[in-house]
Structure formats: C-alpha cells, structure tokens
Design a protein around this motif. Structure first.
Motif, PDB file in Angstrom:
ATOM      1  N   PHE A   1       1.039  -1.127  -0.025  1.00 45.13           N
ATOM      2  CA  PHE A   1       0.059   0.052  -0.019  1.00 45.13           C
ATOM      3  C   PHE A   1       0.966   1.349  -0.159  1.00 45.13           C
ATOM      4  CE2 PHE A   1      -2.389  -3.231   2.266  1.00 45.13           C
ATOM      5  CZ  PHE A   1      -3.396  -3.675   1.271  1.00 45.13           C
ATOM      6  N   PRO A   2       0.807   1.997  -1.009  1.00 45.11           N
ATOM      7  CA  PRO A   2       1.527   3.113  -1.329  1.00 45.11           C
ATOM      8  C   PRO A   2       1.598   4.111   0.113  1.00 45.11           C
ATOM      9  CG  PRO A   2      -0.207   3.475  -2.868  1.00 45.11           C
ATOM     10  CD  PRO A   2      -0.113   2.173  -2.111  1.00 45.11           C
ATOM     11  N   HIS A   3       0.485   4.412   0.579  1.00 44.40           N
ATOM     12  CA  HIS A   3       0.421   5.514   1.479  1.00 44.40           C
ATOM     13  C   HIS A   3       0.288   4.998   2.832  1.00 44.40           C
ATOM     14  CE1 HIS A   3      -3.381   2.923   1.376  1.00 44.40           C
ATOM     15  NE2 HIS A   3      -3.657   3.464   2.526  1.00 44.40           N
ATOM     16  N   MET A   4       0.879   3.753   3.077  1.00 44.84           N
ATOM     17  CA  MET A   4       1.171   3.243   4.346  1.00 44.84           C
ATOM     18  C   MET A   4       2.792   3.104   4.644  1.00 44.84           C
ATOM     19  SD  MET A   4      -1.282   0.255   5.275  1.00 44.84           S
ATOM     20  CE  MET A   4      -2.988   0.244   5.432  1.00 44.84           C
ATOM     21  N   THR A   5       3.147   3.433   5.656  1.00 44.90           N
ATOM     22  CA  THR A   5       4.814   3.022   6.013  1.00 44.90           C
ATOM     23  C   THR A   5       4.842   1.573   5.963  1.00 44.90           C
ATOM     24  OG1 THR A   5       4.323   2.700   8.310  1.00 44.90           O
ATOM     25  CG2 THR A   5       4.676   4.919   7.786  1.00 44.90           C
ATOM     26  N   ILE A   6       6.186   1.184   5.624  1.00 46.03           N
ATOM     27  CA  ILE A   6       6.660  -0.309   5.928  1.00 46.03           C
ATOM     28  C   ILE A   6       6.120  -1.155   6.796  1.00 46.03           C
ATOM     29  CG2 ILE A   6       8.442  -1.685   5.635  1.00 46.03           C
ATOM     30  CD1 ILE A   6       7.856  -0.208   3.142  1.00 46.03           C
TER      31      ILE A   6
ATOM     32  N   SER B   1      10.044   3.907   6.354  1.00 46.83           N
ATOM     33  CA  SER B   1       9.922   4.534   5.036  1.00 46.83           C
ATOM     34  C   SER B   1       8.579   4.208   4.409  1.00 46.83           C
ATOM     35  CB  SER B   1      11.028   3.975   4.410  1.00 46.83           C
ATOM     36  OG  SER B   1      12.435   4.057   4.921  1.00 46.83           O
ATOM     37  N   TYR B   2       8.358   4.608   3.432  1.00 45.52           N
ATOM     38  CA  TYR B   2       7.331   4.301   2.436  1.00 45.52           C
ATOM     39  C   TYR B   2       7.818   3.679   1.223  1.00 45.52           C
ATOM     40  CZ  TYR B   2       4.369   7.551   5.054  1.00 45.52           C
ATOM     41  OH  TYR B   2       3.666   7.996   5.940  1.00 45.52           O
ATOM     42  N   PRO B   3       6.984   2.554   0.599  1.00 48.00           N
ATOM     43  CA  PRO B   3       7.253   1.886  -0.492  1.00 48.00           C
ATOM     44  C   PRO B   3       8.031   2.496  -1.707  1.00 48.00           C
ATOM     45  CG  PRO B   3       5.241   1.401   0.239  1.00 48.00           C
ATOM     46  CD  PRO B   3       5.327   2.331   1.101  1.00 48.00           C
ATOM     47  N   HIS B   4       7.629   3.770  -1.982  1.00 45.10           N
ATOM     48  CA  HIS B   4       8.433   4.414  -3.142  1.00 45.10           C
ATOM     49  C   HIS B   4       9.631   4.718  -2.835  1.00 45.10           C
ATOM     50  CE1 HIS B   4       7.076   7.855  -1.028  1.00 45.10           C
ATOM     51  NE2 HIS B   4       8.117   8.457  -1.354  1.00 45.10           N
ATOM     52  N   MET B   5      10.383   4.626  -1.544  1.00 43.55           N
ATOM     53  CA  MET B   5      11.790   5.094  -1.280  1.00 43.55           C
ATOM     54  C   MET B   5      12.378   3.703  -1.152  1.00 43.55           C
ATOM     55  SD  MET B   5      10.467   7.212   2.026  1.00 43.55           S
ATOM     56  CE  MET B   5      11.849   7.822   2.723  1.00 43.55           C
TER      57      MET B   5
ATOM     58  N   GLY C   1      13.397  -2.283  -5.796  1.00 42.72           N
ATOM     59  CA  GLY C   1      12.117  -3.322  -5.881  1.00 42.72           C
ATOM     60  C   GLY C   1      12.425  -4.568  -5.265  1.00 42.72           C
ATOM     61  N   GLY C   2      13.996  -4.816  -4.995  1.00 44.20           N
ATOM     62  CA  GLY C   2      14.221  -5.991  -4.200  1.00 44.20           C
ATOM     63  C   GLY C   2      13.753  -5.714  -2.561  1.00 44.20           C
ATOM     64  N   GLN C   3      13.727  -4.576  -2.155  1.00 44.73           N
ATOM     65  CA  GLN C   3      13.611  -4.182  -0.759  1.00 44.73           C
ATOM     66  C   GLN C   3      11.973  -4.348  -0.573  1.00 44.73           C
ATOM     67  OE1 GLN C   3      15.489  -0.280  -0.688  1.00 44.73           O
ATOM     68  NE2 GLN C   3      17.029  -1.269   0.894  1.00 44.73           N
ATOM     69  N   GLN C   4      11.325  -3.943  -1.732  1.00 46.38           N
ATOM     70  CA  GLN C   4       9.778  -4.200  -1.608  1.00 46.38           C
ATOM     71  C   GLN C   4       9.462  -5.547  -1.692  1.00 46.38           C
ATOM     72  OE1 GLN C   4       7.520  -1.530  -4.199  1.00 46.38           O
ATOM     73  NE2 GLN C   4       9.277  -0.244  -4.653  1.00 46.38           N
ATOM     74  N   GLN C   5      10.012  -6.386  -2.246  1.00 42.49           N
ATOM     75  CA  GLN C   5       9.834  -7.606  -2.530  1.00 42.49           C
ATOM     76  C   GLN C   5       9.961  -8.396  -0.918  1.00 42.49           C
ATOM     77  OE1 GLN C   5       7.779 -10.153  -3.618  1.00 42.49           O
ATOM     78  NE2 GLN C   5       8.978 -10.555  -5.393  1.00 42.49           N
ATOM     79  N   ARG C   6      11.087  -7.869  -0.327  1.00 39.40           N
ATOM     80  CA  ARG C   6      11.427  -8.628   1.171  1.00 39.40           C
ATOM     81  C   ARG C   6      10.169  -8.097   2.009  1.00 39.40           C
ATOM     82  NH1 ARG C   6      17.183  -6.180   0.585  1.00 39.40           N
ATOM     83  NH2 ARG C   6      18.470  -7.946  -0.101  1.00 39.40           N
ATOM     84  N   VAL C   7       9.819  -6.759   1.695  1.00 43.33           N
ATOM     85  CA  VAL C   7       8.697  -6.325   2.750  1.00 43.33           C
ATOM     86  C   VAL C   7       7.408  -7.252   2.311  1.00 43.33           C
ATOM     87  CG1 VAL C   7       7.165  -4.366   3.221  1.00 43.33           C
ATOM     88  CG2 VAL C   7       9.785  -3.975   2.924  1.00 43.33           C
ATOM     89  N   ALA C   8       7.063  -7.410   1.112  1.00 40.41           N
ATOM     90  CA  ALA C   8       6.039  -8.306   0.813  1.00 40.41           C
ATOM     91  C   ALA C   8       5.848  -9.688   1.456  1.00 40.41           C
ATOM     92  CB  ALA C   8       5.869  -8.178  -0.817  1.00 40.41           C
TER      93      ALA C   8
END
Lengths: 137, 369
Positions: free
Chosen positions: B91-96, B131-135, B138-145
């Motif tokens: 969710f782009p509007h939420m922090t990690i 942080s927010y997802p846009h920061m 791709g690899g970091q976002q995948q880890r969060v997912a």
C-alpha cells in the motif's frame, strides 16, 4: 505423520487397504528417522517398494476388469514411478549414516505416497462411484 | 497432514478448459513450484487454492480441512493463506511497518507491531520500518511483501511469479533469501513460475502443467531434468538437439552414435532429444580427430561460465535439419572455427520419445534413454 482422512478414501476396500498399508510403512520410516534409527530404513523402504509394486499390479488388474477407460495411462504413470522408487531405495541405503539421505528420504516418501500414488488414484474415484451407483462393483 | 491438497481440479472459462484433473500436494515446510507456459492454468490453480475463484470440480484441502468443493467455498480471508504477487502490492500510502501490520488486525496494536518488526528483522528490513514503499528498491519491496505475507503465520503461502519484476542479479539474491526465510517459517508454499531455472532453484517438488491443463510430470528438480517423461518437459529447459530414428534391436542410431532404447518396441519411430551439455566433443589435441562422429566447428559463443558451440556433421548421409548440433562446454575449452573434431552422446542427457509417421509426439514408456 501421514493420516489418510476421508477425502483420500476411494471407498473401494481393497485399494483403500493398500493405501493404508503404504501409509503405515511411511509412518514407520518417518518414526525411524525421527528416532535417529536410520539403519532401519533400508528394510522398511524395501518393504514399501514391494508393497507399492504389488498395489500397482492389483490396481491395474482391477481397473482392467472394471473397464476403467484410462488403464493404459495409469499403467504408464506407474511405470514412470520406477525411477523414483530406485531413488527411495538409494536414499534408504545411505540413511544410517547420512543426514541428507534421511532428509531426502522423508521428503520424497511423503510426496511419493501422497502425490504420486494416492492423489493420482483419485483419478478413478468418480468412476468407482458411478460403478457403485450402477451396482457393478 | 498439514499443508495443501488439491485433488482432481478441473476448471473452464466458458468453453476453454484451463485445468483438467490437476492435483498437487504441498506439505508444511515444503515448496512446490507450478511450472508451465503462459495460459497453462498455473495461476488459475493458485487462485482456486486462494479462494479467488469458485471451484467447479474437484476438492481443495488446507491442513486437512476442505476449503473448496462443488457447493462449498470458504472465502479467502478464512483460509489462512498468505499471497505474494509479482507487483508486490504494497500500500503506497502506508509506511513499511504499517504495511506488515495490515494483516495483523486481530492482534492488539503493540503485539502486531512487535510481530511486524520480527518479520522485518527476518528479511533484513528493520531500518526501513518508517519508510514508504516508493523509497525502496524493487528487491527491498519484495522483502517487505514476504514479511507481510508471513506475518499472520499463514497455513499456506502462495507466490505468483514473485521475482519476475526484478533484474537477474537481484532475483538470484532475493530468491535465495526468500528460500531461507520460508524454510525457517515451516509454511507450505506453492509458487507459480514460467522460469524453469527458478523452479529448479527453489522447489522441493516441481509440477509441470502442460497446455492441455493436465499435470504432465511431478518430481524433484533432478527427476524433471534428468528423467523427463514428456517431450514438452524435456524441452522446457532450453535448446535441444533432435534426431529422428527407428528402434532396432533395442537400440537407436543417431548421427552421434548408438543409444539404448529400453522399453521401446522394435520398428517404432522415435525422436532422440539431446541436451547441449550431453554432446561430448573430443580431439586428440593435435587438430586430429579421436573416435566418434566427424564434426566441424561452425561458431562459438561465450556465455560466461560456458561456451555454446555450434558444430556441423560432415558426413554425406546426414538428414536435413540434423546437420547442426549445439554443444555446451566449459568456457576454458574454445575450439577454433572450422576445426575438425569428433562428438558423441552422454546417454544421461539423451531422451527418447515415440513419434508418429509425421513426427508428432506419442506417449513414451518412461521417457528416458
């Protein structure tokens, strides 16, 4: 622990008994591995393979007699399991003193029993149900 | 037994049958890959397991509880599953940290945040909690997912092409990390991919879905690679050399030598598929050929660790279409263009399939040489 719950029953007594016998042996092998008694695995796996081959032969004879339309395909599937059974035997031979062999044996036995044998046999569950409805089995 | 059981599932969209009696099991702690080309039904199977589609035929169990069969549909939110897609879907509007907390709504807030931080720690992302997802990359976002999917301790994790948005180097690293986290969690995991290499790397068991919506083969990565039971499965792993032949006396002749054809009837027309790494090149080192089929080097292409060498059969009696042969060899062996050399076949990399008179594939007894 493998437990054959009702979704895995064909409601065909001979074959369900075969499956249960295979599941019982798998549970003995898993118990031996858990108890660090890998040396018991070789005999148990040989028994499992012998029982599996006996089951395949009985099942094919029964399906042929009952007029199941895909016997040839199921026979080919059973044939394709020969290599996997050879691998199981190989893992078991090394199970006494090799952790990797024990881990592989446990994993592959469960997949073999549940995926390659029992779930594959669910292919003809509907057929048996239809036969039973007609009073033919 | 804990995990996922899919039994005899068939599914159609209108007249288009996408799954035909497909079955699989994914025991707790194991990772099963569904491998197939686009349109083979692998994502449909995943969506049916997730409860995102209504089951038409068959049965689905999670931890021995029937969650789907004709007339029964347990909704996705009550199946105890985690989902992870190619596009991460953060969710782009939420922090990690809030993203990871999202699925923990049933827990007290403090407990949820503690659990979320534990998960972020497992994937090495605690420094980015605010942080927010846009920061993130791709690899970091995948880890969060992954952390978000595992935070509610699902019974089953479903991954749909999770790495296809990442570049090659990052993909290798992330999938190794993911595998380690998944094994530690003990969750049953089903991953859909069209990338055979990825399936080989990740899976405890691979299920190959053919274009007919049927499972063509199931087994360890080793089984799939070395004992393909179907031409389609053999060809999944890239370029193959193909020769047509006829079984005579339990053998087949190819331009590169004779192979055993155990289980095939005499007189049967077959195709022999040979992986490029299964062609063995030989030379006596003085530019003269050792024993074997005579070949001439046409081209070499360095692929890093390996060379792909194209050689041509030099005999007069070679069938059209069988003259060029591809060979994969270690990069340190660089034959010169036009060099005369000889070649044979390593039978471990050769597979025989029955074909009809027009070259179409038939069923094979066990699909291997």
């Amino acid at each position: 622990m493998v437990e054959l719950t009702s979704p895995f029953k064909l409601d065909y007594e001979d074959l369900d008994q075969d499956h249960q016998r295979l599941a019982d042996i798998v549970n003995l092998i898993v118990a031996a591995i858990d108890a660090d008694e890998g040396e018991k695995c070789e005999d148990l796996v040989n028994d499992f393979v012998k029982s599996a081959k006996g089951h395949f032969a009985r099942e094919e004879a029964l399906l042929t007699k009952a007029g199941f339309p895909n016997v040839a395909r199921h026979h080919a599937h059973h044939q394709s399991l020969n290599t996997k059974m050879e691998h199981l035997v190989e893992f078991a031979k090394n199970a006494a003193d090799n952790q990797l062999a024990r881990d592989s044996l446990r994993k592959e036995l469960v997949f073999f029993l549940m995926d390659d044998v029992i779930t594959a046999d669910m292919d003809f569950k509907t057929f048996f149900e239809e036969q039973a409805d007609k009073g033919e089995t | 037994m804990k995990g996922l059981h899919v039994i005899g599932v068939s599914h159609a969209y209108g007249d288009h049958q996408v799954l035909d009696g497909a079955s699989l099991i994914a025991p707790a702690g194991e990772l099963v890959c569904l491998l197939g080309s686009s349109g083979s039904g692998k994502t449909t199977l995943l969506r049916l397991a997730a409860g995102l589609e209504q089951l038409q035929q068959g049965q689905i169990l999670i931890n021995d509880e029937v969650v789907a069969e004709p007339g029964l549909h347990v909704p996705p939110e009550h199946r105890g599953i985690g989902l992870m897609f190619q596009d991460y879907a953060l969710f782009p509007h939420m922090t990690i940290i809030d993203n990871v907390c999202f699925g923990l709504f049933e827990l007290p807030k403090d407990t949820a945040r503690r659990r979320a931080m534990e998960m972020l720690d497992q994937v090495g992302m605690t420094d980015h909690a605010a942080s927010y997802p846009h920061m993130l990359s791709g690899g970091q976002q995948q880890r969060v997912a992954l952390a978000r999917a595992l935070a509610p301790e699902p019974k089953l994790l479903l991954l749909d092409e999770p790495y296809s948005g990442l570049d090659t180097n990052l993909r290798g690293m992330i999938r190794e990390e993911t595998l380690s986290v998944l094994k530690a969690s003990g969750v049953a995991t089903v991953m859909v991919t069209h990338d055979p290499e990825e399936a080989m790397f990740m899976a405890d068991r691979i299920k190959i879905l053919g274009d007919n919506g049927r499972i063509l083969q199931a087994g360890r990565p080793h089984d799939i690679y070395y004992h393909p039971e179907h031409e389609f499965v053999a060809k999944l792993f890239g370029l193959m050399n193909r020769f047509e032949s006829v079984v005579v006396g339990g053998h087949v002749e190819t331009p590169l030598g004779r192979l055993q054809a155990e289980g095939f009837e005499d007189g049967l027309k077959v195709e022999v598929l040979v992986r490029p790494e299964g062609v063995i090149l030989e030379s006596n080192g003085a530019g003269q050929s050792a024993a074997g089929a005579p070949l001439e080097v046409v081209s070499t292409h360095l692929l890093g660790h390996d060379n792909i060498v194209r050689v041509a059969l030099t005999g007069d009696d070679v069938a059209a279409g069988e003259r060029d042969i591809y060979v994969r060899i270690h990069h340190t062996f660089e034959p010169e263009l036009s060099q005369r050399i000889t070649g044979g076949i390593d039978p471990e990399y050769a597979f025989i399939f029955a074909i009809d008179e027009d070259g179409g594939i038939l069923d094979a007894p066990d699909g291997r040489n």
